[in-house]
Design an enzyme around this catalytic site. Structure first.
Site, short mmCIF file in Angstrom:
data_model
loop_
_atom_site.label_atom_id
_atom_site.label_comp_id
_atom_site.label_asym_id
_atom_site.label_seq_id
_atom_site.Cartn_x
_atom_site.Cartn_y
_atom_site.Cartn_z
N ARG A 177 -1.11 7.13 10.80
CA ARG A 177 -1.40 5.75 10.37
C ARG A 177 -2.60 5.78 9.45
O ARG A 177 -3.60 6.43 9.74
CB ARG A 177 -1.66 4.88 11.60
CG ARG A 177 -2.30 3.57 11.27
CD ARG A 177 -2.20 2.54 12.36
NE ARG A 177 -3.24 1.52 12.21
CZ ARG A 177 -3.31 0.65 11.21
NH1 ARG A 177 -2.40 0.63 10.26
NH2 ARG A 177 -4.30 -0.22 11.14
N ILE A 178 -2.51 5.05 8.33
CA ILE A 178 -3.64 4.90 7.41
C ILE A 178 -3.87 3.40 7.25
O ILE A 178 -3.10 2.73 6.57
CB ILE A 178 -3.37 5.60 6.06
CG1 ILE A 178 -1.91 5.41 5.61
CG2 ILE A 178 -3.70 7.07 6.11
CD1 ILE A 178 -1.66 5.92 4.22
N GLY A 179 -4.89 2.91 7.92
CA GLY A 179 -5.06 1.46 7.98
C GLY A 179 -6.47 1.01 7.67
O GLY A 179 -7.35 1.79 7.30
N THR A 180 -6.66 -0.29 7.82
CA THR A 180 -7.98 -0.89 7.67
C THR A 180 -8.46 -1.37 9.05
O THR A 180 -7.65 -1.54 9.97
CB THR A 180 -7.97 -2.07 6.69
OG1 THR A 180 -7.05 -3.06 7.18
CG2 THR A 180 -7.53 -1.63 5.31
N SER B 225 -12.76 -2.11 6.44
CA SER B 225 -12.57 -3.13 5.39
C SER B 225 -13.52 -4.31 5.58
O SER B 225 -13.76 -5.06 4.64
CB SER B 225 -11.13 -3.63 5.39
OG SER B 225 -10.82 -4.19 6.65
N ASP B 226 -14.02 -4.48 6.80
CA ASP B 226 -14.94 -5.59 7.05
C ASP B 226 -15.80 -5.24 8.27
O ASP B 226 -15.44 -4.37 9.05
CB ASP B 226 -14.18 -6.90 7.29
CG ASP B 226 -13.14 -6.77 8.38
OD1 ASP B 226 -12.05 -6.26 8.08
OD2 ASP B 226 -13.44 -7.12 9.53
N GLU C 149 -8.59 -2.65 15.16
CA GLU C 149 -7.40 -2.71 14.29
C GLU C 149 -6.23 -3.13 15.19
O GLU C 149 -6.46 -3.62 16.28
CB GLU C 149 -7.17 -1.38 13.54
CG GLU C 149 -7.06 -0.16 14.41
CD GLU C 149 -5.69 0.08 14.96
OE1 GLU C 149 -4.81 0.43 14.18
OE2 GLU C 149 -5.49 -0.02 16.20
N ARG D 172 0.86 -1.20 0.00
CA ARG D 172 0.00 0.00 0.00
C ARG D 172 0.89 1.25 0.00
O ARG D 172 0.56 2.26 -0.61
CB ARG D 172 -0.95 0.01 1.20
CG ARG D 172 -2.13 0.98 1.01
CD ARG D 172 -3.06 1.04 2.23
NE ARG D 172 -3.40 -0.28 2.70
CZ ARG D 172 -3.51 -0.61 3.97
NH1 ARG D 172 -3.34 0.29 4.92
NH2 ARG D 172 -3.81 -1.83 4.33
O1 LIG Z 1 -4.51 -2.45 6.89
P1 LIG Z 1 -3.50 -2.36 7.99
O2 LIG Z 1 -2.90 -1.00 8.08
O3 LIG Z 1 -2.46 -3.44 7.94
O4 LIG Z 1 -4.33 -2.56 9.35
C1 LIG Z 1 -5.10 -3.68 9.73
O5 LIG Z 1 -4.95 -4.82 8.90
C2 LIG Z 1 -4.11 -5.80 9.52
C3 LIG Z 1 -4.89 -7.07 9.76
O6 LIG Z 1 -5.41 -7.57 8.59
C4 LIG Z 1 -3.61 -5.17 10.82
O7 LIG Z 1 -2.37 -4.54 10.60
C5 LIG Z 1 -4.71 -4.19 11.11
O8 LIG Z 1 -4.41 -3.13 11.98
O1 LIG Z 2 -7.44 -5.77 12.79
C1 LIG Z 2 -8.32 -5.80 11.93
C2 LIG Z 2 -8.20 -5.15 10.69
C3 LIG Z 2 -9.21 -5.22 9.77
N1 LIG Z 2 -10.30 -5.93 10.08
C4 LIG Z 2 -10.42 -6.58 11.26
O2 LIG Z 2 -11.44 -7.22 11.48
N2 LIG Z 2 -9.44 -6.49 12.15
#
Ligand SMILES: O=P(O)(O)O[C@H]1O[C@H](CO)[C@@H](O)[C@H]1O
Ligand SMILES: O=c1cc[nH]c(=O)[nH]1
Length: 234
Positions: free
Chosen positions: A87-90, A203-204, A179, A24
């Protein structure tokens, strides 16, 4: 170089975006930055510096979970002088009114990790984001018309849990999503006196089972990325 980052001092910008997934980081550098240069390939944890609308920005993959992310965050601040870390995460939603692809601004992060607790025996030390960055991100995201939520998230040491109601119970106490890194970022930015922010795209959905694809997680979520880039450069 630092222990895990193969860059010279000066090659990493004061503002650094932190996706968990190093691919990413590559996608963001190639899609959004001008003059992007890859400064790190150690362990495949890619890092890039370039310009966004003329201002220097770096993007550094962190890996998954607080032990990995904390290494990169510590070295970015301590060895390279990073001052604004976003931080830019899911994340997985644990509220009915939070939907797939909504964006969460993590005002604070609860955690089940022992990393922080072990430093302050007998205390609950809250992990909070920087107010100035939170306010800016909220204003920029609102102007873009995004579905935004601001509040508490859970930074979990585990993705899979045997304790069925571990995450949903926190949802009943207002926690928006799960997360795995925000609390580590907020702990280290507080420790070093610099600014930290976490933006998450859902993301879910842990309550409904809805999911985005792996491809979407790697290369989409452009709205969140633009909010992060504008927050650190405006
Ligand atoms: O999409 P990222 O930034 O990796 O973040 C989320 O995705 C990962 C788990 O699938 C963990 O690192 C969680 O924090
Ligand atoms: O830690 C995480 C990241 C994405 N989705 C989840 O369910 N858990």
């Amino acid at each position: 170089m630092s222990f895990h980052i193969d860059a010279k001092v000066g090659e990493i910008a004061e503002s650094v975006l932190l996706p968990g997934d190093p691919l990413r980081a590559k996608y963001i550098a190639e899609t959004f930055l001008e003059e992007a240069v890859c400064y790190n390939q150690v362990r495949g944890m890619l890092g890039f510096t370039g310009k966004y609308k003329g201002k220097p920005v770096s993007i550094q993959g962190t890996g998954m979970g607080m032990p990995s992310a904390s290494i990169y965050i510590h070295e970015l601040i301590n060895d390279y002088g990073a001052k604004n870390l976003v931080r830019i995460g899911t994340c997985g939603a644990i509220q009915q009114n939070v939907n797939i692809r909504d964006v969460i601004i993590a005002q604070a992060a609860a955690t089940n990790s022992a990393i922080i607790r072990s430093q302050f025996p007998g205390y609950d030390f809250p992990q909070i984001g920087n107010f100035e960055l939170i306010k800016k991100a909220y204003e920029i995201g609102s102007e873009k018309g995004l579905q935004l939520h601001v509040g508490n998230v859970l930074s979990s040491d585990v993705f899979y849990t045997d304790n069925d109601d571990e995450f949903t119970k926190l949802g009943k106490h207002g926690v928006l999503a799960v997360e795995m890194e925000a609390a580590g970022l907020y702990y280290l930015t507080a420790k070093f006196g610099v600014k930290g922010l976490t933006l998450l795209t859902v993301s879910d959905h842990i309550l409904t089972g809805e999911q985005t694809t792996a491809q979407e997680r790697q290369t989409t979520f452009n709205d969140m990325i633009e909010v992060a880039l504008e927050t650190v450069t405006k």
